[in-house]
Design a protein around this motif. Structure first.
Motif, PDB file in Angstrom:
ATOM      1  N   VAL A  64      21.016 -11.231   5.725  1.00 38.72           N
ATOM      2  CA  VAL A  64      22.057 -12.203   6.045  1.00 38.72           C
ATOM      3  C   VAL A  64      21.708 -12.950   7.328  1.00 38.72           C
ATOM      4  O   VAL A  64      21.798 -14.185   7.392  1.00 38.72           O
ATOM      5  N   ALA A  65      21.314 -12.211   8.360  1.00 36.86           N
ATOM      6  CA  ALA A  65      20.997 -12.838   9.646  1.00 36.86           C
ATOM      7  C   ALA A  65      19.856 -13.838   9.512  1.00 36.86           C
ATOM      8  O   ALA A  65      19.896 -14.934  10.092  1.00 36.86           O
ATOM      9  N   GLU A  66      18.831 -13.493   8.751  1.00 38.66           N
ATOM     10  CA  GLU A  66      17.695 -14.394   8.578  1.00 38.66           C
ATOM     11  C   GLU A  66      18.096 -15.647   7.809  1.00 38.66           C
ATOM     12  O   GLU A  66      17.682 -16.762   8.160  1.00 38.66           O
ATOM     13  N   GLN A  67      18.928 -15.495   6.783  1.00 42.33           N
ATOM     14  CA  GLN A  67      19.329 -16.672   6.021  1.00 42.33           C
ATOM     15  C   GLN A  67      20.264 -17.569   6.827  1.00 42.33           C
ATOM     16  O   GLN A  67      20.244 -18.790   6.666  1.00 42.33           O
ATOM     17  N   LEU A  68      21.054 -16.991   7.708  1.00 42.33           N
ATOM     18  CA  LEU A  68      21.852 -17.800   8.625  1.00 42.33           C
ATOM     19  C   LEU A  68      20.946 -18.559   9.590  1.00 42.33           C
ATOM     20  O   LEU A  68      21.179 -19.736   9.884  1.00 42.33           O
ATOM     21  N   ARG A  69      19.923 -17.882  10.095  1.00 42.93           N
ATOM     22  CA  ARG A  69      18.992 -18.537  11.018  1.00 42.93           C
ATOM     23  C   ARG A  69      18.305 -19.731  10.364  1.00 42.93           C
ATOM     24  O   ARG A  69      18.117 -20.777  10.991  1.00 42.93           O
ATOM     25  N   GLN A  70      17.961 -19.599   9.101  1.00 42.57           N
ATOM     26  CA  GLN A  70      17.258 -20.673   8.397  1.00 42.57           C
ATOM     27  C   GLN A  70      18.092 -21.955   8.295  1.00 42.57           C
ATOM     28  O   GLN A  70      17.537 -23.038   8.182  1.00 42.57           O
ATOM     29  N   ILE A  71      19.418 -21.830   8.310  1.00 40.28           N
ATOM     30  CA  ILE A  71      20.280 -23.021   8.209  1.00 40.28           C
ATOM     31  C   ILE A  71      20.986 -23.318   9.526  1.00 40.28           C
ATOM     32  O   ILE A  71      21.953 -24.078   9.568  1.00 40.28           O
ATOM     33  N   GLY A  72      20.496 -22.720  10.618  1.00 35.48           N
ATOM     34  CA  GLY A  72      21.030 -23.032  11.939  1.00 35.48           C
ATOM     35  C   GLY A  72      22.397 -22.457  12.228  1.00 35.48           C
ATOM     36  O   GLY A  72      23.141 -23.002  13.040  1.00 35.48           O
ATOM     37  N   ARG A  73      22.761 -21.333  11.593  1.00 32.87           N
ATOM     38  CA  ARG A  73      24.071 -20.716  11.805  1.00 32.87           C
ATOM     39  C   ARG A  73      23.918 -19.301  12.363  1.00 32.87           C
ATOM     40  O   ARG A  73      24.686 -18.412  12.029  1.00 32.87           O
ATOM     41  N   GLU A  74      22.932 -19.097  13.238  1.00 28.93           N
ATOM     42  CA  GLU A  74      22.626 -17.741  13.690  1.00 28.93           C
ATOM     43  C   GLU A  74      23.700 -17.126  14.578  1.00 28.93           C
ATOM     44  O   GLU A  74      23.683 -15.913  14.827  1.00 28.93           O
ATOM     45  N   GLU A  75      24.658 -17.931  15.062  1.00 32.17           N
ATOM     46  CA  GLU A  75      25.738 -17.388  15.894  1.00 32.17           C
ATOM     47  C   GLU A  75      26.893 -16.830  15.066  1.00 32.17           C
ATOM     48  O   GLU A  75      27.857 -16.294  15.618  1.00 32.17           O
ATOM     49  N   THR A  76      26.836 -16.953  13.764  1.00 28.77           N
ATOM     50  CA  THR A  76      27.909 -16.487  12.893  1.00 28.77           C
ATOM     51  C   THR A  76      28.085 -14.972  13.007  1.00 28.77           C
ATOM     52  O   THR A  76      27.116 -14.219  12.977  1.00 28.77           O
ATOM     53  N   THR A  77      29.331 -14.532  13.116  1.00 37.02           N
ATOM     54  CA  THR A  77      29.623 -13.104  13.204  1.00 37.02           C
ATOM     55  C   THR A  77      29.485 -12.446  11.838  1.00 37.02           C
ATOM     56  O   THR A  77      29.958 -12.978  10.824  1.00 37.02           O
ATOM     57  N   ILE A  78      28.854 -11.285  11.813  1.00 38.78           N
ATOM     58  CA  ILE A  78      28.627 -10.535  10.579  1.00 38.78           C
ATOM     59  C   ILE A  78      29.304  -9.184  10.717  1.00 38.78           C
ATOM     60  O   ILE A  78      28.925  -8.361  11.555  1.00 38.78           O
ATOM     61  N   LEU A  79      30.313  -8.949   9.901  1.00 40.95           N
ATOM     62  CA  LEU A  79      31.051  -7.695   9.894  1.00 40.95           C
ATOM     63  C   LEU A  79      30.396  -6.766   8.880  1.00 40.95           C
ATOM     64  O   LEU A  79      30.241  -7.123   7.707  1.00 40.95           O
ATOM     65  N   LEU A  80      29.992  -5.580   9.325  1.00 37.13           N
ATOM     66  CA  LEU A  80      29.190  -4.688   8.495  1.00 37.13           C
ATOM     67  C   LEU A  80      30.042  -3.581   7.880  1.00 37.13           C
ATOM     68  O   LEU A  80      30.765  -2.867   8.582  1.00 37.13           O
ATOM     69  N   GLU A  81      29.937  -3.440   6.558  1.00 38.49           N
ATOM     70  CA  GLU A  81      30.563  -2.326   5.847  1.00 38.49           C
ATOM     71  C   GLU A  81      29.542  -1.188   5.739  1.00 38.49           C
ATOM     72  O   GLU A  81      28.450  -1.393   5.203  1.00 38.49           O
ATOM     73  N   PRO A  82      29.886   0.012   6.200  1.00 42.94           N
ATOM     74  CA  PRO A  82      28.940   1.133   6.047  1.00 42.94           C
ATOM     75  C   PRO A  82      28.764   1.554   4.590  1.00 42.94           C
ATOM     76  O   PRO A  82      27.710   2.045   4.210  1.00 42.94           O
ATOM     77  N   VAL A  83      29.800   1.359   3.778  1.00 46.93           N
ATOM     78  CA  VAL A  83      29.738   1.613   2.338  1.00 46.93           C
ATOM     79  C   VAL A  83      30.563   0.534   1.643  1.00 46.93           C
ATOM     80  O   VAL A  83      31.454  -0.070   2.243  1.00 46.93           O
ATOM     81  N   ALA A  84      30.265   0.277   0.377  1.00 43.79           N
ATOM     82  CA  ALA A  84      31.016  -0.723  -0.386  1.00 43.79           C
ATOM     83  C   ALA A  84      32.327  -0.115  -0.871  1.00 43.79           C
ATOM     84  O   ALA A  84      32.332   0.954  -1.484  1.00 43.79           O
ATOM     85  N   LYS A  85      33.435  -0.816  -0.616  1.00 42.72           N
ATOM     86  CA  LYS A  85      34.758  -0.326  -1.003  1.00 42.72           C
ATOM     87  C   LYS A  85      35.572  -1.376  -1.745  1.00 42.72           C
ATOM     88  O   LYS A  85      36.795  -1.323  -1.731  1.00 42.72           O
ATOM     89  N   ASN A  86      34.919  -2.359  -2.348  1.00 38.36           N
ATOM     90  CA  ASN A  86      35.579  -3.412  -3.110  1.00 38.36           C
ATOM     91  C   ASN A  86      36.274  -4.401  -2.170  1.00 38.36           C
ATOM     92  O   ASN A  86      36.184  -4.292  -0.964  1.00 38.36           O
ATOM     93  N   THR A  87      37.004  -5.351  -2.754  1.00 35.59           N
ATOM     94  CA  THR A  87      37.444  -6.519  -1.980  1.00 35.59           C
ATOM     95  C   THR A  87      38.678  -6.283  -1.119  1.00 35.59           C
ATOM     96  O   THR A  87      38.809  -6.888  -0.057  1.00 35.59           O
ATOM     97  N   ALA A  88      39.611  -5.430  -1.548  1.00 36.60           N
ATOM     98  CA  ALA A  88      40.833  -5.248  -0.754  1.00 36.60           C
ATOM     99  C   ALA A  88      40.534  -4.705   0.642  1.00 36.60           C
ATOM    100  O   ALA A  88      41.023  -5.255   1.640  1.00 36.60           O
ATOM    101  N   PRO A  89      39.744  -3.633   0.791  1.00 37.62           N
ATOM    102  CA  PRO A  89      39.405  -3.168   2.137  1.00 37.62           C
ATOM    103  C   PRO A  89      38.550  -4.162   2.919  1.00 37.62           C
ATOM    104  O   PRO A  89      38.728  -4.319   4.131  1.00 37.62           O
ATOM    105  N   ALA A  90      37.618  -4.839   2.259  1.00 37.82           N
ATOM    106  CA  ALA A  90      36.772  -5.803   2.956  1.00 37.82           C
ATOM    107  C   ALA A  90      37.610  -6.911   3.578  1.00 37.82           C
ATOM    108  O   ALA A  90      37.418  -7.299   4.745  1.00 37.82           O
ATOM    109  N   ILE A  91      38.553  -7.447   2.813  1.00 39.23           N
ATOM    110  CA  ILE A  91      39.406  -8.520   3.330  1.00 39.23           C
ATOM    111  C   ILE A  91      40.338  -7.982   4.409  1.00 39.23           C
ATOM    112  O   ILE A  91      40.662  -8.687   5.377  1.00 39.23           O
TER     113      ILE A  91
END
Length: 468
Positions: A64-91
């Motif tokens: 994710v960080a590399e693809q953000l860097r490629q389009i000039g959005r490297e300052e974007t915050t990335i919230l990391l899930e330690p495990v996948a728990k579907n959309t309700a917890p992610a949101i």
């Protein structure tokens, strides 16, 4: 102003062999020059929105960080899930993070792997949904259906709400063919595309009402965030204990404030190879061809050649996908069963569902070009300024031969520079590191030999990417 929340999880197993667990479909360029994730971000250009908040799995963070860097959005915050728990917890994590300083933004929730061709209509639908969201409605965008589709859930609209929206009368699971035809004939149904707009506080209120167990787990997880560059880590133990549930089941199907705004913007979730065929440019015979492909007397096929020539003669309605380590051949009407092949690969203890032969790392990537029982050959590419971890191996020795650029090699107490056609040897047990001090990519051939060649035979002593 609103805050886009982009969910970049998911494994995309129905797009195997291109999509793998450690390199899923949202990180591939399937419909243009940019990846699906990059297209999702740049699609927001032109509307009044804050810099997006991305949510992804811990193991995908550097992709994710590399693809953000490629389009000039490297300052974007990335919230990391330690495990996948579907959309309700992610949101929920995103909403809690967005309201941590007392703010209450509108959250525009998007999936990173969707395709939308008509961007102006997408923007118009968002603007039309804002008044409803500001009134406390939880808005979902209903995709205007173009056919009787059995692969999507449906939303039935109710009473009119303002000029552009409707109350949600009900949600429907994926229907059979006859039921889907009835929905289309009725005219009051939309595909459930999984795009939402609502106040962060309203989502948290409804989650507290209907699934307080999910909210409590997410509150505990977000309470001890750990910033690391642009990454934000939550408490792994607390989040792992969170139930796994979709936003539809947890909130949208229960709340009395669900609203739907029609979206007629040529949307596609790229959920299968046949779906990709639908959105790609095709030749006069209906073939969607990518890569080194020749087609003779063949029609309505999708072909992706990644590493070699693919030739078709006298075939129709096929999907042919060739990568460096796997080939898929399927009828377009059967591509929903590709997930079964992935399950079979996993059952047989193989690895082709996890990684490509070419593996990406935060410092660059490597391609395992040959391997035997006690030897392996890799082509390693290191980005300018990048450095691999200071490490050692218990079971293998390595030879490095530089074929392009300059390598700075740390070997024990020795530091040496190698240029093209120069080489060095790393004995078993030697502490070492590799760095690219130059301005161009460093490429080298690595020959490993030893009794065990797995990637888990790495003891890291120091790592600028937080992996030691």
């Amino acid at each position: 102003m609103f805050l886009p929340v982009i969910m970049a999880g998911g494994s995309g197993t129905r797009l195997w062999p291109l999509s793998r667990q450690l390199y899923p479909k949202q990180f591939h360029a399937l419909t243009g020059e940019q990846t699906l994730l990059q297209e999702t971000i740049t699609r927001l250009d032109g509307i009044s929105a804050e810099s997006p908040l991305l949510i992804c799995n811990e193991e995908h963070r550097f992709l994710v960080a590399e693809q953000l860097r490629q389009i000039g959005r490297e300052e974007t915050t990335i919230l990391l899930e330690p495990v996948a728990k579907n959309t309700a917890p992610a949101i929920a994590l995103a909403a809690l993070y967005a309201t941590r300083n007392g703010e209450d933004p509108l959250l525009l929730v998007l999936a990173a792997d969707h395709f939308i061709r008509d961007v102006p209509k997408f923007h118009a639908a968002i603007e039309a949904a804002v008044p409803l969201a500001e009134r406390g409605k939880l808005v979902t965008f209903g995709i205007v259906p173009v056919r009787a589709e059995t692969g999507y859930g449906y939303i039935r609209r109710g009473e009119t709400l303002g000029d552009h929206g409707y109350a949600v009368a009900s949600f429907a699971e994926k229907p059979d063919a006859d039921t889907a035809e009835r929905y289309i004939a009725d005219g009051g149904y939309y595909w459930n595309g999984g795009i939402f707009l609502f106040k962060a506080s309203r989502y948290l209120d409804e989650l507290k009402r209907y699934r307080p167990d999910i909210l409590d787990a997410c509150v505990s997880a977000i309470g001890t965030t750990e910033p690391d560059m642009q990454f934000v880590r939550v408490d792994a133990k607390a989040f792992t204990a969170c139930p796994s549930e979709s936003i539809d089941y947890a909130v949208m199907e229960k709340t009395s404030d669900a609203a739907v705004v029609p979206l007629d913007a040529r949307w596609n979730d790229i959920g299968s190879w046949s779906a990709l065929w639908e959105v790609q440019e095709r030749d006069s015979d209906g073939n969607a061809l990518h890569g080194d492909v020749l087609a003779l007397d063949s029609r309505n096929n999708l072909v992706r050649g990644e590493a070699r020539l693919v030739a078709l003669v006298g075939v129709e309605d096929l999907v042919v996908v060739e990568t460096k380590d796997a080939v898929l051949i399927a009828h377009k009407d059967k591509v929903q069963n590709v997930k079964g092949i992935v399950d079979l690969i996993r059952k047989h203890g193989r690895h082709e569902h996890m990684n490509h032969r070419e593996v990406y790392r935060p410092w660059g990537h490597y391609d395992s070009i040959d391997f035997g029982e006690r030897d392996q050959v890799k082509r390693i590419t290191v980005k300018p300024g990048a450095k691999l971890s200071v490490q050692m191996h218990h079971h293998r020795a390595e030879h490095w031969i530089v074929v392009r650029g300059t390598a700075k090699v740390y070997k024990g107490d020795e530091v040496i520079l190698l240029t093209e056609n120069q080489s060095t040897y790393i004995p078993l047990g030697e502490i070492h590191a590799l760095e690219n001090p130059g301005k161009i990519p460093l490429e080298l051939i690595e020959v490993q030999s030893g009794s065990y060649l797995g990637e888990d035979d790495i003891v890291r002593f120091e790592d600028r990417y937080g992996r030691s």
